[in-house]
Motif scaffolding. Structure first.
Motif, short mmCIF file in Angstrom:
data_model
loop_
_atom_site.label_atom_id
_atom_site.label_comp_id
_atom_site.label_asym_id
_atom_site.label_seq_id
_atom_site.Cartn_x
_atom_site.Cartn_y
_atom_site.Cartn_z
N THR A 16 -1.43 2.94 -4.58
CA THR A 16 -1.79 4.37 -4.70
C THR A 16 -2.58 4.84 -3.48
O THR A 16 -2.97 6.01 -3.40
N LYS A 17 -2.87 3.92 -2.54
CA LYS A 17 -3.73 4.26 -1.40
C LYS A 17 -3.15 3.73 -0.10
O LYS A 17 -2.44 2.73 -0.10
N THR A 18 -3.49 4.37 1.02
CA THR A 18 -3.07 3.83 2.30
C THR A 18 -3.87 2.55 2.58
O THR A 18 -4.95 2.35 2.00
N ALA B 23 -7.34 3.40 3.53
CA ALA B 23 -8.19 3.80 2.40
C ALA B 23 -8.62 2.57 1.60
O ALA B 23 -9.78 2.48 1.16
N VAL B 24 -7.71 1.61 1.44
CA VAL B 24 -8.06 0.38 0.70
C VAL B 24 -9.18 -0.35 1.44
O VAL B 24 -10.17 -0.79 0.83
N CYS C 8 0.85 -1.19 0.00
CA CYS C 8 0.00 0.00 0.00
C CYS C 8 0.89 1.24 0.00
O CYS C 8 2.12 1.14 0.15
N LYS C 9 0.25 2.37 -0.13
CA LYS C 9 0.99 3.64 -0.15
C LYS C 9 1.88 3.75 1.10
O LYS C 9 1.41 3.48 2.21
N TRP D 63 -2.92 -0.92 -7.90
CA TRP D 63 -3.99 -0.05 -7.40
C TRP D 63 -3.81 0.24 -5.90
O TRP D 63 -3.87 1.39 -5.48
N THR D 64 -3.51 -0.80 -5.11
CA THR D 64 -3.39 -0.58 -3.65
C THR D 64 -2.20 0.32 -3.32
O THR D 64 -2.24 1.05 -2.33
#
Ligand code: CAO
Length: 414
Positions: A316-318, A321-322, A255-256, A313-314
């Protein structure tokens, strides 16, 4: 209303981790647990991995809540008499000494049963009868000999042990189940019985799905394993990295923030019924019409590609957020939570799964409370006893006079 095990008295001869986890749960259920320790020394964990000089370690305090503590040497003459009285007045005796130690103390099962036929006598050993029955065993030995280490780790890499103490605490939980069954049976039969759990057996029980896979292997490759379709399968279940052990594929993805935060990961399960929503949200709606991706069978040889795309995709997000996006879509997933995050999680504090306890010598500390919640019998976590804190209190309860106690002390029995 009393607690579930009110009135049940446990003679707790356990030490280190496996046995104490069992009796701690019984204490949380309301049993009166009397922990017996060697005079002057106590459970070795009192002094192990100490974070503060001169006080009981967290190792000890976190495994021995809600117990009373006495010191007693059953190998002395006075100690034998006191120990016999304790056997007469307790319902359950629990021990996890090395094989033969209790017998050498002069209290084999036959003797205990003779003294108190209603006694449930529960033991943990490393192994059951067989070539290793005389061996001493610690956590990681059990993980290695019970099938966990050989099936844990990255494919093509060394066997790994897990941080979850499945050998010690896992065996302790199994023993709790055996003790409760034996107590229930005693209601009907009027007699106690012997309960034994071997750490190897408990770990193997927890690795049940891997023995399932061992048998599936005879009928072709394990298609949900990362070795499929290009890797080699030998004649034993291989290590499968983070592949899901169940019927729906899963993997840990970044994740991010993963570059600096070692816990910025999330486990995502590509569950069959949630796959269309998952494919759409990560930006691959075309998979739903593509015969290479639109059935679980078609996806199996491409699972690593599927999880790489999910990860793009993950990343790009914390992880939070996922979670917030995938949960409403019914996609099963779970962030990698660090011990720091778990210690600070308000929901775990609210349910009593993580609790703060006060201790006269070390001050407050955190512990894991009872994970088994009984609606009419909530666990009230209390600190562990100091060495010998309740010796006189317990000895008086079982009928010793001040003079008896004085004599036992002079003999070094207490
Ligand atoms: N008074 C007098 N003596 C006592 C006593 C007391 N209150 N409590 C224990 N002792 C003695 C025992 O009688 C034994 O003496 P002998 O060997 O001379 O008969 C001695 O202390 C040592 O006991 P032990 O062999 O159990 O302890 P150890 O530190 O050598 O081994 C362990 C520890 C855990 C390897 C071993 O107990 C074991 O294999 N237990 C079963 C498996 C298990 O539960 N393992 C998990 C431990 S947590 O990782």
């Amino acid at each position: 209303m009393g607690k579930a095990l009110d009135g049940v008295r446990i003679l707790d001869m356990t030490h280190v981790q496996s046995g104490p986890t069992c009796t701690q749960i019984l204490a949380w259920f309301g049993a009166d647990v009397i922990k017996v320790e060697r005079p002057g020394e106590g459970d070795p964990t009192r002094g192990q991995l100490r974070d503060k000089p001169g006080v009981d370690s967290l190792y000890f305090t976190m495994l021995n809540s809600n117990k009373r503590g006495i010191t007693l040497n059953p190998k002395t003459e006075a100690g034998k008499k006191i120990f016999t009285k304790l056997i007469e007045t307790c319902d359950v005796m629990v021990e996890n000494f090395a094989p033969g130690a209790i017998d050498r103390m002069g209290f084999p099962w036959e003797t205990i049963q003779k003294i108190n036929p209603r006694m449930v006598y529960a033991s943990i050993k490393g192994f059951g009868p067989g070539p290793f029955e005389d061996c001493k065993v610690y956590e990681n030995v059990a993980q290695c000999t019970g099938g966990a280490a050989s099936t844990t780790g990255e494919m093509d890499s060394v066997p790994l042990v897990t941080g979850a103490q499945i050998g010690d605490s896992g065996t302790g939980i199994h023993l709790v189940a055996g003790i409760l069954a034996a107590l229930l049976h005693r209601e009907k039969s009027g007699r106690g019985q012997r309960v034994t759990v071997a750490m190897q057996d408990a770990v193997l029980n927890l690795c049940r799905v891997k023995l399932r896979d061992q048998q599936r292997l005879a009928h072709g490759p394990l298609k949900e394993y990362p070795q499929y379709p290009n890797g080699e399968f030998g004649d034993a279940v291989p290590r499968a990295g983070n592949a899901s052990g169940g019927g729906h594929p899963g993997w840990i993805v970044k994740c991010k923030g993963w570059e600096t935060d070692p816990d910025a990961y999330i486990y995502v399960i590509a569950q069959l019924q949630a796959f269309p929503e998952l494919a759409k949200v990560i930006g691959h709606p075309e998979w739903l019409d593509d015969p290479n991706f639109n059935t679980p069978e078609a996806r199996l040889p491409r699972l690593m590609h599927v999880f790489c795309e999910i990860e793009k995709w993950t990343m790009t997000k914390t992880k939070k957020a996922v979670m917030d996006i995938l949960n409403p879509l019914n996609v099963p997933c779970g962030p990698i939570l660090s011990m720091k995050e778990l210690a600070e999680e308000p929901a775990l504090r609210a349910t009593g799964t993580v609790v703060e306890v006060d201790h006269p010598k070390r001050g407050t500390y955190l512990t894991v409370g009872n994970p088994i919640k009984l609606s009419d019998s909530p666990a009230d976590v209390k600190r562990s006893p100091l060495l010998g804190e309740h010796t006189e209190e317990v000895l008086r309860e079982i009928g010793l006079s001040d003079a008896d106690i004085q004599a036992a002390r002079q003999q070094g029995a207490i």
